[in-house]
Design a protein around this motif. Structure first.
Motif, mmCIF file in Angstrom:
data_model
loop_
_atom_site.group_PDB
_atom_site.id
_atom_site.type_symbol
_atom_site.label_atom_id
_atom_site.label_comp_id
_atom_site.label_asym_id
_atom_site.label_seq_id
_atom_site.Cartn_x
_atom_site.Cartn_y
_atom_site.Cartn_z
ATOM 1 N N GLN A 145 0.816 -1.206 0.000
ATOM 2 C CA GLN A 145 0.000 0.000 0.000
ATOM 3 C C GLN A 145 0.852 1.260 0.000
ATOM 4 O O GLN A 145 2.031 1.241 0.322
ATOM 5 N N ARG A 146 0.198 2.390 -0.345
ATOM 6 C CA ARG A 146 0.910 3.664 -0.483
ATOM 7 C C ARG A 146 1.677 4.048 0.785
ATOM 8 O O ARG A 146 2.815 4.515 0.718
ATOM 9 N N ARG A 147 1.018 3.924 1.947
ATOM 10 C CA ARG A 147 1.667 4.341 3.192
ATOM 11 C C ARG A 147 2.929 3.525 3.463
ATOM 12 O O ARG A 147 3.938 4.058 3.937
ATOM 13 N N THR A 148 2.856 2.231 3.173
ATOM 14 C CA THR A 148 4.028 1.365 3.380
ATOM 15 C C THR A 148 5.164 1.791 2.465
ATOM 16 O O THR A 148 6.324 1.890 2.882
ATOM 17 N N VAL A 149 4.838 2.058 1.202
ATOM 18 C CA VAL A 149 5.859 2.475 0.242
ATOM 19 C C VAL A 149 6.494 3.793 0.679
ATOM 20 O O VAL A 149 7.714 3.964 0.628
ATOM 21 N N GLN A 150 5.664 4.732 1.142
ATOM 22 C CA GLN A 150 6.189 6.032 1.563
ATOM 23 C C GLN A 150 7.098 5.880 2.774
ATOM 24 O O GLN A 150 8.156 6.519 2.864
ATOM 25 N N ALA A 151 6.699 5.019 3.728
ATOM 26 C CA ALA A 151 7.529 4.808 4.925
ATOM 27 C C ALA A 151 8.890 4.218 4.550
ATOM 28 O O ALA A 151 9.927 4.618 5.093
ATOM 29 N N LEU A 152 8.898 3.280 3.608
ATOM 30 C CA LEU A 152 10.158 2.680 3.170
ATOM 31 C C LEU A 152 11.018 3.699 2.425
ATOM 32 O O LEU A 152 12.241 3.764 2.621
ATOM 33 N N ALA A 153 10.384 4.511 1.568
ATOM 34 C CA ALA A 153 11.131 5.521 0.818
ATOM 35 C C ALA A 153 11.783 6.526 1.750
ATOM 36 O O ALA A 153 12.938 6.933 1.562
ATOM 37 N N ASP A 154 11.034 6.936 2.800
ATOM 38 C CA ASP A 154 11.598 7.882 3.769
ATOM 39 C C ASP A 154 12.771 7.267 4.529
ATOM 40 O O ASP A 154 13.803 7.922 4.743
ATOM 41 N N ALA A 155 12.607 6.017 4.937
ATOM 42 C CA ALA A 155 13.666 5.361 5.705
ATOM 43 C C ALA A 155 14.927 5.157 4.854
ATOM 44 O O ALA A 155 16.054 5.222 5.369
ATOM 45 N N LEU A 156 14.752 4.926 3.555
ATOM 46 C CA LEU A 156 15.884 4.712 2.652
ATOM 47 C C LEU A 156 16.452 6.025 2.111
ATOM 48 O O LEU A 156 17.440 6.019 1.375
ATOM 49 N N ARG A 157 15.794 7.141 2.454
ATOM 50 C CA ARG A 157 16.224 8.478 2.021
ATOM 51 C C ARG A 157 16.353 8.556 0.502
ATOM 52 O O ARG A 157 17.348 9.023 -0.051
ATOM 53 N N LEU A 158 15.296 8.103 -0.175
ATOM 54 C CA LEU A 158 15.289 8.119 -1.629
ATOM 55 C C LEU A 158 15.044 9.524 -2.149
ATOM 56 O O LEU A 158 14.391 10.339 -1.509
ATOM 57 N N THR A 159 15.555 9.806 -3.341
ATOM 58 C CA THR A 159 15.233 11.058 -4.006
ATOM 59 C C THR A 159 13.783 11.005 -4.479
ATOM 60 O O THR A 159 13.144 9.931 -4.464
ATOM 61 N N LEU A 160 13.248 12.157 -4.906
ATOM 62 C CA LEU A 160 11.869 12.190 -5.392
ATOM 63 C C LEU A 160 11.687 11.250 -6.579
ATOM 64 O O LEU A 160 10.673 10.549 -6.690
ATOM 65 N N GLU A 161 12.680 11.218 -7.474
ATOM 66 C CA GLU A 161 12.585 10.346 -8.647
ATOM 67 C C GLU A 161 12.618 8.877 -8.250
ATOM 68 O O GLU A 161 11.870 8.049 -8.784
ATOM 69 N N GLU A 162 13.488 8.533 -7.279
ATOM 70 C CA GLU A 162 13.573 7.143 -6.837
ATOM 71 C C GLU A 162 12.310 6.715 -6.095
ATOM 72 O O GLU A 162 11.816 5.590 -6.270
ATOM 73 N N ALA A 163 11.779 7.625 -5.273
ATOM 74 C CA ALA A 163 10.533 7.313 -4.557
ATOM 75 C C ALA A 163 9.396 7.096 -5.539
ATOM 76 O O ALA A 163 8.555 6.197 -5.362
ATOM 77 N N ALA A 164 9.347 7.919 -6.594
ATOM 78 C CA ALA A 164 8.308 7.757 -7.612
ATOM 79 C C ALA A 164 8.467 6.420 -8.339
ATOM 80 O O ALA A 164 7.483 5.749 -8.661
ATOM 81 N N GLU A 165 9.725 6.029 -8.615
ATOM 82 C CA GLU A 165 9.982 4.742 -9.274
ATOM 83 C C GLU A 165 9.521 3.588 -8.394
ATOM 84 O O GLU A 165 8.922 2.613 -8.887
ATOM 85 N N LEU A 166 9.789 3.695 -7.077
ATOM 86 C CA LEU A 166 9.372 2.638 -6.155
ATOM 87 C C LEU A 166 7.845 2.570 -6.076
ATOM 88 O O LEU A 166 7.259 1.477 -6.071
ATOM 89 N N ALA A 167 7.195 3.746 -6.035
ATOM 90 C CA ALA A 167 5.730 3.777 -5.968
ATOM 91 C C ALA A 167 5.120 3.198 -7.243
ATOM 92 O O ALA A 167 4.112 2.478 -7.183
ATOM 93 N N GLU A 168 5.697 3.500 -8.383
ATOM 94 C CA GLU A 168 5.187 2.970 -9.649
ATOM 95 C C GLU A 168 5.333 1.451 -9.698
ATOM 96 O O GLU A 168 4.431 0.739 -10.183
ATOM 97 N N ALA A 169 6.442 0.914 -9.179
ATOM 98 C CA ALA A 169 6.624 -0.540 -9.137
ATOM 99 C C ALA A 169 5.578 -1.188 -8.240
ATOM 100 O O ALA A 169 5.082 -2.281 -8.525
ATOM 101 N N ALA A 170 5.253 -0.504 -7.136
ATOM 102 C CA ALA A 170 4.217 -1.035 -6.236
ATOM 103 C C ALA A 170 2.861 -1.056 -6.931
ATOM 104 O O ALA A 170 2.108 -2.030 -6.836
ATOM 105 N N ARG A 171 2.538 0.044 -7.643
ATOM 106 C CA ARG A 171 1.258 0.087 -8.364
ATOM 107 C C ARG A 171 1.181 -1.014 -9.416
ATOM 108 O O ARG A 171 0.151 -1.647 -9.600
ATOM 109 N N ALA A 172 2.282 -1.228 -10.109
ATOM 110 C CA ALA A 172 2.294 -2.259 -11.152
ATOM 111 C C ALA A 172 2.090 -3.654 -10.575
ATOM 112 O O ALA A 172 1.561 -4.545 -11.246
ATOM 113 N N GLY A 173 2.483 -3.849 -9.308
ATOM 114 C CA GLY A 173 2.360 -5.163 -8.692
ATOM 115 C C GLY A 173 1.007 -5.452 -8.101
ATOM 116 O O GLY A 173 0.701 -6.590 -7.760
#
Length: 435
Positions: A46-74
């Motif tokens: 889910q979105r909240r889980t992805v956001q929490a992981l992105a924050d913990a990994l200190r991803l850039t905006l582009e990387e966070a968007a890539e991770l969120a898109e992979a989650a949506r695709a799954g």
């Protein structure tokens, strides 16, 4: 080929040299959940889980968007909405007023989109206040922010038998694209399926004309980026976590503006005083103002002042405020029929009160009730919009509702009973003055 969510997550974790346990501690996501994601067992968190992981990994905006898109695709694809089901009714092109309420709804919609949390708002008020018109107009204005659909269900709250929640859920699920064979028979399971769909969809749902809290509670979302608007003559104060928007009559300027929008600027400019007088005699009630405007529009030879002259007669004003299948008195009757017999009699008898407002003691005298019964009857009338309570312990009629109460008194109570009730009230008032 695009990387799966698990592969991306593992590569980002290795880059910052975190163990699964360390990432779990930093993000708040369980060790088991992270392991399932990296192994590919969980493909679309889910979105909240992805956001929490992105924050913990200190991803850039582009990387966070890539991770969120992979989650949506799954995630499994949601069914496409079915066309023609739960379609919103036609809005009115000459809608006017309610600026503050529309601005508030726009802010609530923006918060739903930005925070990804479901927003629920109730629009309540007496019959004729324009609740449905406001909800439909707001849904049209906010449509761009909810690209996955706008849906409307009339819950028939004023009918002898309102629409049951299970049937409403079935309609909404079909509108959201669920085949009928996949809709559970059990109401709780239907509600669960409905909430699960709304968690992933930017939808705007209008639940119109609700009867009571129990009818709408199974239809409320538990999360997601959508918005639900509920209209009702009752306040629905028992619903948790909703924004309440009570409607009062329009201001004088808003009511006159609505009349002008209906009849056109030319006729309005020719008789501004007459237009304002029509709005006043309508009590600034949106339904009454619209009916008056429609009557003027259908009679090009009438001036606003001439219609105001017809509305001056209190005995015939309610009769004059009808056009086609719209009538102010009929709208009040829907609420009157919902009352208990005690509240109906109280409503009729209060038409005898000459003062602009009244309290519990006078009500008890005129309706032949004790103080507790009188207070309960008054609150029942307020709940259905047949009385207003400007402050604690005081009650008053809208001008048109008072005329309706007077008509009910004349039609339903013998003249001698009316005289007895009036004498009893006058004796009580005189006793109060002498003390």
């Amino acid at each position: 080929m695009r990387e799966t969510f698990g592969v991306l997550l593992r590569s980002f974790r290795h880059r910052v040299k975190l163990t699964i346990e360390e990432l779990s501690h930093t993000s708040g996501v369980s060790v088991r959940a992270i392991g399932d994601m990296e192994r590919g067992t969980s493909l679309g968190p889910q979105r909240r889980t992805v956001q929490a992981l992105a924050d913990a990994l200190r991803l850039t905006l582009e990387e966070a968007a890539e991770l969120a898109e992979a989650a949506r695709a799954g995630r499994p694809r949601s069914p496409a909405p079915a066309r023609g089901l739960c379609e919103p009714p036609r809005g009115v092109g000459d809608f006017a007023g309610r600026t503050a309420e529309l601005d508030l709804l726009a802010r609530l919609a923006a918060s739903a989109r930005s925070a990804g949390t479901a927003v629920v708002a109730t629009i309540s008020g007496a019959g004729g206040m324009g609740k449905t018109a406001l909800a439909v107009h707001a849904a049209e204005r906010l449509a761009a922010g909810f690209p996955e659909g706008r849906f409307h269900v009339d819950l028939r709250g004023m009918d002898p038998v309102p629409l049951d929640p299970s049937s409403a859920l079935a309609r909404l699920l079909k509108a959201l694209g669920v085949p009928e064979r996949r809709i559970p028979a059990d109401e709780q399971e239907r509600a669960g399926q409905y909430r699960a769909l709304l968690r992933e969809r930017r939808c705007l749902i209008v639940l119109d004309n609700a009867a009571h809290e129990a009818q709408v509670r199974p239809l409320l979302p538990s999360g997601g980026p959508g918005m639900t608007l509920i209209t009702s003559r009752r306040s629905l104060a028992g619903l948790e976590g909703v924004r309440q928007i009570p409607l009062a009559q329009l201001s004088g300027a808003e009511a006159t503006g609505l009349l002008e929008a209906i009849v056109g600027g030319g006729r309005a400019q020719a008789d501004r005083n007459g237009l304002a007088e029509v709005a006043r005699l309508c009590g600034h009630l949106p339904l009454a103002v619209r009916i008056a405007g429609n009557r003027l529009q259908s009679r090009p030879g009438w001036s606003p002042g001439q219609l105001a002259g017809r509305l001056q007669d209190e005995e015939r004003r309610l009769e004059a405020l009808s056009a086609g299948d719209q009538a102010v008195a009929a709208t009040f009757s829907l609420s009157y029929r919902q009352l208990s017999l005690r509240a109906q009699r109280t409503f009729r008898r209060l038409a005898l009160a000459a003062a602009p407002d009244f309290g519990v003691p006078l009500t008890a005298v005129v309706a032949e009730l004790d103080l507790f019964e009188a207070e309960d009857a008054l609150e029942e009338l307020v709940e259905l919009g047949l009385l207003q309570s400007p402050y604690v312990g005081r009650y008053r009629f809208h001008d048109l509702v008072r005329l309706y109460a007077r008509a009910r008194l004349s039609e339903q109570e013998p003249i001698e009973e009316q005289r007895v009730a009036r004498r009893r009230m006058e004796a009580w008032l005189l006793e109060g003055v002498q003390q």
